[in-house]
Every structure is written in structure tokens, then in C-alpha cells.
Scaffold this motif. Structure first.
Motif, PDB file in Angstrom:
ATOM      1  N   VAL A 135      -6.988   8.819   6.465  1.00 56.48           N
ATOM      2  CA  VAL A 135      -6.276   8.341   5.494  1.00 56.48           C
ATOM      3  C   VAL A 135      -6.223   6.645   5.726  1.00 56.48           C
ATOM      4  CG1 VAL A 135      -3.860   8.177   4.211  1.00 56.48           C
ATOM      5  CG2 VAL A 135      -5.028  10.535   4.950  1.00 56.48           C
ATOM      6  N   LEU A 136      -5.797   6.229   6.667  1.00 51.69           N
ATOM      7  CA  LEU A 136      -5.884   4.770   7.129  1.00 51.69           C
ATOM      8  C   LEU A 136      -7.088   3.927   6.634  1.00 51.69           C
ATOM      9  CD1 LEU A 136      -4.183   3.127  10.183  1.00 51.69           C
ATOM     10  CD2 LEU A 136      -6.336   2.377   9.085  1.00 51.69           C
ATOM     11  N   LYS A 143       2.864   1.851  10.553  1.00 52.32           N
ATOM     12  CA  LYS A 143       3.028   3.452  11.020  1.00 52.32           C
ATOM     13  C   LYS A 143       3.924   3.441  12.381  1.00 52.32           C
ATOM     14  CE  LYS A 143      -0.298   5.077  13.851  1.00 52.32           C
ATOM     15  NZ  LYS A 143       0.421   5.294  15.271  1.00 52.32           N
ATOM     16  N   ASN A 197      -0.385   4.041  -2.687  1.00 52.71           N
ATOM     17  CA  ASN A 197      -1.088   5.037  -1.999  1.00 52.71           C
ATOM     18  C   ASN A 197      -0.416   6.029  -1.761  1.00 52.71           C
ATOM     19  OD1 ASN A 197      -2.903   6.678  -0.326  1.00 52.71           O
ATOM     20  ND2 ASN A 197      -3.804   4.811   0.548  1.00 52.71           N
ATOM     21  N   TYR A 255      -1.583  -2.007   9.089  1.00 51.57           N
ATOM     22  CA  TYR A 255      -1.354  -0.702   8.975  1.00 51.57           C
ATOM     23  C   TYR A 255      -0.922   0.065  10.002  1.00 51.57           C
ATOM     24  CZ  TYR A 255      -3.514  -1.000   4.277  1.00 51.57           C
ATOM     25  OH  TYR A 255      -3.711  -1.285   2.930  1.00 51.57           O
ATOM     26  N   ALA A 298      -8.965  -1.758   4.627  1.00 49.63           N
ATOM     27  CA  ALA A 298      -8.352  -1.014   5.689  1.00 49.63           C
ATOM     28  C   ALA A 298      -8.960  -1.825   6.849  1.00 49.63           C
ATOM     29  CB  ALA A 298      -9.031   0.191   5.837  1.00 49.63           C
ATOM     30  N   THR A 349      -4.454  10.902  10.145  1.00 45.98           N
ATOM     31  CA  THR A 349      -3.604   9.636  10.141  1.00 45.98           C
ATOM     32  C   THR A 349      -4.546   8.712   9.908  1.00 45.98           C
ATOM     33  OG1 THR A 349      -1.787  10.542  11.252  1.00 45.98           O
ATOM     34  CG2 THR A 349      -2.161   8.212  10.953  1.00 45.98           C
ATOM     35  N   ILE A 385       1.655  10.119   5.090  1.00 47.35           N
ATOM     36  CA  ILE A 385       1.654   9.993   6.322  1.00 47.35           C
ATOM     37  C   ILE A 385       2.784   9.318   6.905  1.00 47.35           C
ATOM     38  CG2 ILE A 385      -0.027   8.616   7.923  1.00 47.35           C
ATOM     39  CD1 ILE A 385      -1.279  11.649   7.024  1.00 47.35           C
ATOM     40  N   TRP A 432      -1.093   7.817   2.000  1.00 43.66           N
ATOM     41  CA  TRP A 432      -0.587   6.948   3.074  1.00 43.66           C
ATOM     42  C   TRP A 432       0.915   7.082   3.153  1.00 43.66           C
ATOM     43  CZ3 TRP A 432      -1.439   5.382   7.444  1.00 43.66           C
ATOM     44  CH2 TRP A 432      -1.075   4.098   7.907  1.00 43.66           C
ATOM     45  N   ARG A 433       1.571   7.013   1.749  1.00 42.25           N
ATOM     46  CA  ARG A 433       2.982   7.139   1.747  1.00 42.25           C
ATOM     47  C   ARG A 433       3.415   8.585   2.709  1.00 42.25           C
ATOM     48  NH1 ARG A 433       3.547   5.890  -2.840  1.00 42.25           N
ATOM     49  NH2 ARG A 433       4.025   8.030  -4.061  1.00 42.25           N
ATOM     50  N   GLU A 485       0.887  -1.115   0.055  1.00 41.26           N
ATOM     51  CA  GLU A 485       0.112   0.013  -0.090  1.00 41.26           C
ATOM     52  C   GLU A 485       0.912   1.290  -0.132  1.00 41.26           C
ATOM     53  OE1 GLU A 485      -3.719   1.917  -0.021  1.00 41.26           O
ATOM     54  OE2 GLU A 485      -2.989  -0.199  -0.348  1.00 41.26           O
ATOM     55  N   ALA A 544      -7.479   3.334   2.892  1.00 40.41           N
ATOM     56  CA  ALA A 544      -6.499   2.386   2.398  1.00 40.41           C
ATOM     57  C   ALA A 544      -7.322   1.208   1.936  1.00 40.41           C
ATOM     58  CB  ALA A 544      -5.430   1.970   3.275  1.00 40.41           C
TER      59      ALA A 544
END
Length: 427
Positions: free
Chosen positions: A335-336, A353, A218, A349, A342, A332, A224, A221-222, A214, A339
């Protein structure tokens, strides 16, 4: 009568047994950590007198946490989330028990102590975060996050000042042993309470590679994850250098406790105001302003870390952290939530993080250790404080391009309370 009082305190919320137990466990954790975690650094530093020793202790903690999160994720998937939380509390209990038994020889097992602390944090926080997600419902999540934040801030106000007073009033190191024992006792209580929580089994294997893919596909997400890495750059050294500087400036545990009381009170007010009045449309602006304040405050202390300046610094960063963290943590998780897969991959995920933020923490501590080995610490520490202290300022520039039109106008900003003790206030 009892029901009326409960409604006044908690509002018109249907509080389940598991939700209430998780709140109480979180409260016991917050009080225990606020009592002892700050003073463990001072206790170890007084034995060795070397900043590098405390850095090694912290490095052992932040490098062990990613391993702990991975193991906790495996256990959460194969067995139960409660087991992960319970193991975290049990390991933290073992940590304080080890400190108590080691006594004046604690400096000889710094790496072991750091590893125990990191393992405890990793297991506890993965279990707690997953349980929070699963136990709360849309109509109880605001209450839970808000009330948990109030408990954390309140613990931050009473913990350090109480511990500082106990240490000051009792002779030699007896005060330290007393607060470590109290923390040990509170964690035992948390373990016993966790036995009353209803188990909930998960299905499916841990799929870290799927979560890793991901990152490539994404962009949001990257970004974040990159922002969490630079957030960790500041937290790695600030979380203990500020504590050491306050103690060095005053040579008083009570003064350190007073620092914690004041900064936590400011933080308490800050979280309340931000969660009450910040609109989702102004999240990025709040992150930008909070980042500027956090970076600018560093210049108050790097040249002359006197106690009045340190206290001023503490007030500024404690007001700035809510402005940054409330919208940042909410962003955060938003956005997660967007994904791929999710729901099924939420544990993976969360692990990813934590790897990024602890990676940033480890890099900053390694830079400190390298710098101390090459230059005088009075020269290199201020330089690194400025470099690493810019981390929160650059968060805005990393996340500003993320499309936030999908955000809902809810009170989910309450979930922005600090999750695992990051930052450089004592909350």
C-alpha cells in the motif's frame, strides 16, 4: 572451495559488500537485543519491585521513538542513511554502558534509560529500513529478507537461554552485568563494521506535511495507519507484562530463557512455513486467523498466569504472529508503494507509520499507569490485557476493505519478519 560453500549457504545470489555488511550488522543487533533486552526489564523490576516503574521505563522508550524517527529522517535526507543507523547503534551502546555504570542505582534513572533505548531504536530502525530498501534489488530482496529473518529467529533462540544461564550461574547481579557488557561489545563491533559501508547521499528536504496529506486522500493508507495504531495497543503492555509474569511464576532467569528458546523456535518454524506456502490471495484470511489466535491465547493466562499456561500461550502466539505479520507487513509496504510520490517520500511515510504504532503503544501504557493508580494491579492488569490484547484481532476488520488485486504473486512475504521488536514473544 570457498565459492562453492558460499553458493550452498546463500544460493545463487550476487551478494554485494554493502548487502553483506548490513546483514552482519543486523545479525549483531539481533543477538545483542535478544541477549539483554528481555532481562533489562527483570533487572530494573528486581530493583524496584513495581510494575509501574517498568511501565514508565517503557513509556519513555515509546514516546521518544517518534522524535528519534523524525530526527533520523532529517539526517537521512540531509546527510546519509548510514549515519542514522550508526547513531542508533551508538546510542544503544550508550544505553548498555549507562546500565552497567548505574548498577544497583539504575532504578533512579528509569526515564533516562527508556529515552536512550527509544532514541537508539528510532535511529537504528529508520536507517536500517531505508538501507534495506536501497541496497537490495528485486533479485536479492527475497534472499536478504529471508536470511535476515533467519538470523533474527536464530538469535531469539540462543540469546535468552544463554543469558538466562549466565545470570543463573554467576552470583548476585554479576550475570546481568556480563550480558550487558556482551551486548555493549557487540554494538561496538556493529559501529566499526558500519564504517566500511559505502555512503549514499540523499537529496531534498524532509516533507512530513506532504506525507500527512496522503492520510486524508488515500483511504487504503489511512486504514493501514489505523491498523498499526491498534497493533500498538497490544504491544505497549504485552511486551513487558508477559516477561514479568514468566519471571514471577518461576523466579528464575533460566526459565525465562527457556521460554524464549521455545517460543523463538516455534516462531522460526512459523515464519519459514508461512513465507514458503502462503499465497497472496489468502493474506487477509491468514491475518484473520492469526488475529483470532493472538486474542484467544490471552484468556489462557489472564486468570491464572502459571508457568505451564504461559508456555502454552507463548507457543500459540509464536505460531500466530507469522500468520498475521507476514501478510500484514507485506500489505503495508504494498500500500505504501502505491501512495503518492512513494519513492521520494518513502522516509516520510515510514516515519508516519512509526508514529501511529508508537502512539498505540503509548496509549496502552498510559491506560496501565492510570489503572494501577486507581485500582489494585491484580484486578486492572487482566482487564487491560483482554482489552488491549484484542488489538491484533481487530486489524482484520480495519484492513479487510483494502483492494489487494494489485498484489504480485512473489515471495515478498519474506519481508514480514518483525522489524523492531514488537509483540510479546522474545524474538
Amino acid at each position: 572451495m570457498a565459492k562453492s560453500i558460499t553458493r550452498i549457504l546463500l544460493g545463487n545470489v550476487q551478494v554485494t559488500k554493502n548487502l553483506l555488511l548490513l546483514l552482519v550488522i543486523g545479525g549483531l543487533y539481533a543477538i545483542s537485543i535478544s541477549l539483554s533486552n528481555t532481562f533489562v526489564n527483570i533487572y530494573l523490576w528486581k530493583q524496584s519491585g513495581e510494575v509501574s516503574d517498568i511501565a514508565l521505563y517503557q513509556l519513555a522508550s515509546v514516546t521518544t521513538q517518534p522524535v528519534a524517527f523524525l530526527l533520523a529522517g532529517y539526517i537521512s535526507k540531509k546527510a546519509d542513511r548510514i549515519i542514522s543507523l550508526r547513531l542508533g547503534v551508538f546510542i544503544l551502546t550508550a544505553f548498555y554502558l549507562t546500565v552497567l555504570f548505574a548498577g544497583e542505582s539504575a532504578e533512579t534513572i528509569l526515564l533516562l534509560l527508556g529515552a536512550l533505548l527509544g532514541m537508539g531504536f528510532g535511529f537504528y530502525w529508520l536507517g536500517y529500513n531505508v538501507l534495506t530498501f536501497e541496497i537490495t534489488e528485486p533479485d536479492t530482496r527475497d534472499f536478504f529478507n529471508g536470511f535476515a529473518g533467519l538470523l533474527t529467529s536464530f538469535a531469539g533462540m540462543i540469546g535468552p537461554i544463554s543469558a538466562g544461564a549466565i545470570i543463573t550461574w554467576m552470583p548476585d547481579t554479576q550475570g546481568y552485568k556480563m550480558i550487558f557488557f556482551i551486548s555493549f561489545f557487540l554494538f561496538i563491533m556493529a559501529v566499526l563494521l558500519s564504517l566500511k559501508m559505502k555512503h549514499r547521499h540523499a537529496e531534498g528536504p524532509l516533507k512530513i506535511p506532504a506525507a500527512a496529506k496522503e492520510i486524508k486522500r488515500n483511504l487504503a493508507w489511512r486504514k493501514i495507519l489505523y491498523s498499526h495504531f491498534i497493533q500498538g495497543l497490544r504491544e505497549g503492555i504485552f511486551v513487558f507484562i508477559i516477561v514479568l509474569w514468566v519471571y514471577m511464576a518461576t523466579n528464575s532467569e533460566l526459565a525465562l530463557g527457556s521460554y524464549g528458546l521455545v517460543t523463538s523456535a516455534v516462531s522460526f518454524a512459523g515464519y519459514f512455513l508461512v513465507s514458503r506456502f502462503l499465497k497472496p490471495s489468502r493474506r487477509k484470511k491468514a491475518i484473520f486467523i492469526g488475529g483470532i489466535l493472538l486474542f484467544g491465547a490471552v484468556f489462557l493466562i489472564v486468570f491464572n498466569p502459571a508457568y505451564p499456561l504461559l508456555m502454552t500461550y507463548g507457543v500459540i502466539v509464536s505460531a500466530a504472529y507469522p500468520m498475521l505479520l507476514v501478510p500484514y507487513v507485506s500489505l503495508t509496504y504494498d500500500v505504501l508503494g502505491k501512495a503518492s510520490s512513494a519513492g521520494p517520500l518513502r522516509i516520510e511515510y515510514l516515519i508516519t507509520k512509526e508514529w501511529f504504532i508508537n502512539g498505540g503503544r503509548a496509549v496502552s501504557i498510559l491506560l496501565l499507569l492510570l489503572g494501577i493508580s486507581l485500582l489494585d494491579e491484580k484486578q486492572i492488569i487482566p482487564i487491560l490485557m483482554v482489552i488491549c490484547g484484542s488489538g491484533h484481532f481487530f486489524i482484520y476488520f480495519v484492513i479487510k476493505g483494502i483492494d489487494t488485486r494489485f498484489l504480485q504473486n512473489k515471495k515478498e512475504v519474506n519481508s514480514g519478519m518483525p522489524e523492531n521488536g514488537g509483540g510479546d514473544s522474545l524474538t
